[in-house]
Design an enzyme around this catalytic site. Structure first.
Site, PDB file in Angstrom:
ATOM      1  CE  LYS A  38      -1.656   1.562   4.109  1.00  0.00           C
ATOM      2  NZ  LYS A  38      -1.363   2.961   4.468  1.00  0.00           N
ATOM      3  CG  ASN A  39       2.235   2.738   3.590  1.00  0.00           C
ATOM      4  OD1 ASN A  39       1.072   3.046   3.318  1.00  0.00           O
ATOM      5  ND2 ASN A  39       2.647   2.519   4.822  1.00  0.00           N
TER       6      ASN A  39
ATOM      7  CB  CYS B  97      -3.812  11.358  12.379  1.00  0.00           C
ATOM      8  SG  CYS B  97      -3.165   9.739  12.158  1.00  0.00           S
TER       9      CYS B  97
ATOM     10  CG  ASP C 230       7.130  20.366  10.243  1.00  0.00           C
ATOM     11  OD1 ASP C 230       6.516  19.282  10.288  1.00  0.00           O
ATOM     12  OD2 ASP C 230       8.209  20.558  10.826  1.00  0.00           O
TER      13      ASP C 230
ATOM     14  NE  ARG D 190       0.704  10.242  10.226  1.00  0.00           N
ATOM     15  CZ  ARG D 190       0.220   9.279   9.448  1.00  0.00           C
ATOM     16  NH1 ARG D 190      -0.942   8.742   9.713  1.00  0.00           N
ATOM     17  NH2 ARG D 190       0.892   8.862   8.402  1.00  0.00           N
ATOM     18  N   PRO D 191       2.394  16.400  11.576  1.00  0.00           N
ATOM     19  CG  PRO D 191       4.330  17.441  12.361  1.00  0.00           C
ATOM     20  CD  PRO D 191       3.449  16.239  12.580  1.00  0.00           C
TER      21      PRO D 191
ATOM     22  NE  ARG E 119      -7.731   4.442   5.475  1.00  0.00           N
ATOM     23  CZ  ARG E 119      -6.854   5.172   6.130  1.00  0.00           C
ATOM     24  NH1 ARG E 119      -7.015   5.398   7.398  1.00  0.00           N
ATOM     25  NH2 ARG E 119      -5.817   5.679   5.518  1.00  0.00           N
TER      26      ARG E 119
ATOM     27  CG  ASP F 282       3.260   1.415   9.441  1.00  0.00           C
ATOM     28  OD1 ASP F 282       2.879   2.277  10.259  1.00  0.00           O
ATOM     29  OD2 ASP F 282       3.523   1.665   8.253  1.00  0.00           O
TER      30      ASP F 282
ATOM     31  NE  ARG G 248      -1.090  12.320   8.238  1.00  0.00           N
ATOM     32  CZ  ARG G 248      -1.128  13.596   8.588  1.00  0.00           C
ATOM     33  NH1 ARG G 248      -2.178  14.081   9.184  1.00  0.00           N
ATOM     34  NH2 ARG G 248      -0.109  14.389   8.346  1.00  0.00           N
TER      35      ARG G 248
HETATM   36  N1  EPU Z   1       6.930  14.383  10.852  1.00  0.00           N
HETATM   37  C1  EPU Z   1       7.204  15.690  11.141  1.00  0.00           C
HETATM   38  N2  EPU Z   1       7.049  16.619  10.148  1.00  0.00           N
HETATM   39  C2  EPU Z   1       6.654  16.270   8.892  1.00  0.00           C
HETATM   40  C3  EPU Z   1       6.396  14.927   8.608  1.00  0.00           C
HETATM   41  C4  EPU Z   1       6.546  13.998   9.618  1.00  0.00           C
HETATM   42  O1  EPU Z   1       7.580  16.029  12.271  1.00  0.00           O
HETATM   43  O2  EPU Z   1       6.550  17.163   8.027  1.00  0.00           O
HETATM   44  C5  EPU Z   1       7.086  13.374  11.907  1.00  0.00           C
HETATM   45  C6  EPU Z   1       5.795  12.598  12.177  1.00  0.00           C
HETATM   46  O3  EPU Z   1       4.955  13.285  13.076  1.00  0.00           O
HETATM   47  C7  EPU Z   1       6.304  11.288  12.708  1.00  0.00           C
HETATM   48  C8  EPU Z   1       7.597  11.080  11.921  1.00  0.00           C
HETATM   49  O4  EPU Z   1       7.977  12.378  11.451  1.00  0.00           O
HETATM   50  O5  EPU Z   1       6.615  11.410  14.068  1.00  0.00           O
HETATM   51  C9  EPU Z   1       7.496  10.138  10.754  1.00  0.00           C
HETATM   52  O6  EPU Z   1       6.380  10.511   9.934  1.00  0.00           O
HETATM   53  P1  EPU Z   1       6.355  10.245   8.371  1.00  0.00           P
HETATM   54  O7  EPU Z   1       6.177  11.541   7.667  1.00  0.00           O
HETATM   55  O8  EPU Z   1       7.511   9.396   7.980  1.00  0.00           O
HETATM   56  O9  EPU Z   1       5.026   9.417   8.210  1.00  0.00           O
HETATM   57  P2  EPU Z   1       4.126   9.438   6.913  1.00  0.00           P
HETATM   58  O10 EPU Z   1       4.977   9.616   5.731  1.00  0.00           O
HETATM   59  O11 EPU Z   1       2.984  10.358   7.108  1.00  0.00           O
HETATM   60  C10 EPU Z   1       4.282   6.894   6.383  1.00  0.00           C
HETATM   61  C11 EPU Z   1       3.316   5.748   6.271  1.00  0.00           C
HETATM   62  C12 EPU Z   1       2.799   5.387   7.641  1.00  0.00           C
HETATM   63  C13 EPU Z   1       4.001   5.001   8.524  1.00  0.00           C
HETATM   64  C14 EPU Z   1       5.007   6.160   8.557  1.00  0.00           C
HETATM   65  C15 EPU Z   1       6.279   5.822   9.317  1.00  0.00           C
HETATM   66  C16 EPU Z   1       2.375   6.071   4.087  1.00  0.00           C
HETATM   67  C17 EPU Z   1       1.207   6.395   3.250  1.00  0.00           C
HETATM   68  N3  EPU Z   1       2.214   6.141   5.402  1.00  0.00           N
HETATM   69  O12 EPU Z   1       3.546   7.965   6.946  1.00  0.00           O
HETATM   70  O13 EPU Z   1       1.978   4.242   7.460  1.00  0.00           O
HETATM   71  O14 EPU Z   1       3.561   4.716   9.816  1.00  0.00           O
HETATM   72  O15 EPU Z   1       5.371   6.533   7.212  1.00  0.00           O
HETATM   73  O16 EPU Z   1       6.901   4.729   8.741  1.00  0.00           O
HETATM   74  O17 EPU Z   1       3.433   5.730   3.569  1.00  0.00           O
HETATM   75  C18 EPU Z   1       0.228   2.760   7.959  1.00  0.00           C
HETATM   76  O18 EPU Z   1       0.438   2.222   6.865  1.00  0.00           O
HETATM   77  O19 EPU Z   1      -0.527   2.264   8.843  1.00  0.00           O
HETATM   78  C19 EPU Z   1       0.883   4.027   8.247  1.00  0.00           C
HETATM   79  C20 EPU Z   1       0.455   4.863   9.205  1.00  0.00           C
END
Ligand code: EPU
Length: 446
Positions: free
Chosen positions: A22-23, A117, A125, A122-123, A405, A313, A93
């Site tokens: 999925k991801n 969420c 930024d 989950r910012p 999902r 995950d 997201r």
């Molecule tokens: N973070 C920030 N700023 C940002 C982005 C992220 O501080 O701009 C922080 C987040 O709050 C978190 C950490 O960085 O503490 C990691 O977040 P990341 O951005 O890597 O997560 P994501 O890209 O939103 C993806 C997966 C998630 C998985 C995470 C971590 C997808 C679609 N989603 O999310 O998958 O948990 O990486 O590996 O790829 C799931 O499949 O159940 C799922 C939640």
């Protein structure tokens, strides 16, 4: 809305197939917005999230044909639309993955902020900081990110945040930088296999990318991306979930196809609990893997970290497993330090879990007993299903839409292995007129 009714305490045995990731699929699908040619994908899982993104891409001018066998053909028909509306983005997201490719190819993007969420703060930024470094003018107004740039310019970007890098942030910037003028260097890039898979697909589309799978990704911008044919990698999180299903039920299960190199940390932690794992290699780095549970699970201590660490995950599913271990285990989540809503629901099945900040202490119990539980997010749902499979008696898991999902036919796959998981409609009970749905009904994750 569906629920699962699980008749537990059955040993899982046999063979089962692993779906495409999925991801990995979601950012790859979004990358079509940056290309001028057709994208032919295979191994795209049939999931609610995939269909949500297809709906969003359609509003952005993308034509799609999705076959039953995971074949997906995407082609941009019109480049006029540039708005990703709240009603579609709020479902998932990962919709934020359209921002980078949309801006890079169309020069403008207006994308709703993804919103609340259930797995913690989950910012975005870091996504915005990166796009601004590439020269985009970025504003946030009325809940939307408004980004413009005639042409993005290569830059050096540091993507480290308080909890490590960002997976979808790296995807967004990498996709955008492929069309930027000049060279982009992403430092502290996410190393997750899903980022690598996107990078490899972008390369097939004509992008020049080096350093995939390392914290330093270098991209030399090109003026145009073409079409490509790409097979999405197997889902390492689904694979880990099914390995844990075997381990928690005292079972013996073979899964394929998998990438053994994507499961090193999960394998290590499962072996610490006494689980036996054997891999047999196939072709194209794909393999099958057999998981055999020990008579008694040993406790362990683990920390969820960015790749190549134990994935966040899989944290909830490992918590379900360790609730059956013979002793005390400790789990810390450094990626999403608040991702523990499943702990209380596991408690309803008899698990003994105490949470302290980003850490949970699990006192293993000899048996779990079936109960009514409520899923709070995608991986929490999986943990509750796993615990229900191991529990004595009947477990009902409500709000299974979270599970749909991100897992393709999980009930069918578990039943194929000898589980008894029955899906049925969860009819709403009559409620007093003043009753209001809690906010978590609306929350998204993934
Ligand atoms: N973070 C920030 N700023 C940002 C982005 C992220 O501080 O701009 C922080 C987040 O709050 C978190 C950490 O960085 O503490 C990691 O977040 P990341 O951005 O890597 O997560 P994501 O890209 O939103 C993806 C997966 C998630 C998985 C995470 C971590 C997808 C679609 N989603 O999310 O998958 O948990 O990486 O590996 O790829 C799931 O499949 O159940 C799922 C939640």
């Amino acid at each position: 809305m569906d629920k699962f009714t699980i008749d537990g305490n059955r040993r899982l045995t046999g063979q089962v197939g692993i779906s495409g990731s999925k991801n990995a699929a979601l950012p790859i699908m979004a990358a079509v917005l940056a290309s001028d040619g057709p994208l032919h994908l295979s191994g795209v899982p049939d999931l609610v999230d995939v269909h949500s993104l297809l709906s969003l891409l359609e509003t952005l001018g993308v034509d799609s044909q999705y076959g039953d066998d995971g074949q997906l053909r995407l082609l941009v028909q019109t480049r006029q639309p540039h708005v990703a509306h709240y009603d579609l983005v709020r479902r998932m997201r990962a919709s934020i993955c359209v921002l980078g490719p949309l801006l890079a190819r169309r020069g403008r993007a207006r994308v709703s902020l993804p919103g609340g969420c259930n797995i913690g703060h989950r910012p975005i930024d870091l996504h915005l900081k990166g796009l601004a470094a590439l020269g985009a003018d970025i504003r946030v107004e009325q809940g939307y990110v408004i980004a413009t740039a005639e042409r993005l310019c290569g830059a050096s970007i540091f993507l480290g945040g308080p909890c490590g890098s960002t997976v979808t942030g790296t995807c967004n910037l990498m996709s955008a930088a492929t069309l930027a003028e000049g060279r982009t260097v992403i430092e502290a890039a996410a190393c997750e296999p899903e980022v690598v898979d996107l990078g490899e697909c972008l390369r097939k589309m004509g992008a020049h990318i080096d350093g995939l799978g390392t914290p330093r990704i270098e991209i030399e911008g090109v003026s145009q991306l073409g079409g490509a044919t790409h097979r999405v990698i197997p889902d390492r999180i689904e694979a880990a979930t099914l390995m844990i299903a075997a381990a928690i039920t005292g079972g013996h299960v073979e899964i394929a196809p998998i990438r053994p190199d994507h499961l090193v940390a999960v394998r290590e932690v499962l072996e610490q609990t006494g689980v036996r794992i054997e891999t047999s290699t196939g072709c194209d780095s794909l393999a099958s893997l057999v998981t055999t549970a020990p008579p008694v699970l040993a406790p362990t201590t683990l920390t969820a970290l960015p790749y190549p660490g134990i994935p966040t995950d899989v944290q909830a599913q490992l918590m379900a497993l360790l609730s059956r271990a013979d002793g005390i285990s400790v789990i810390t989540d450094k990626v999403f330090p608040d991702r523990f809503l499943h702990a209380a629901e596991l408690g309803r099945l008899g698990a003994r879990i105490v949470r302290e900040g980003p850490t949970a202490v699990i006192h293993g119990v000899p048996r779990l007993s079936g109960a009514n539980v409520m899923a709070s997010d995608l991986r929490a749902s999986a943990a509750l299903v796993l615990a229900g499979l191991a529990a004595e008696g009947t477990t009902t898991v409500r709000r299974i839409y979270h599970l749909d999902r991100g897992y393709e036919r999980l009930d069918t796959k578990l039943n194929q292995l000898g589980g008894q998981v029955i899906r049925s409609e969860d009819k709403p009970v009559a409620t007093p007129p003043h009753w209001a749905a809690p906010a978590s009904h609306l929350a998204i994750d993934g």
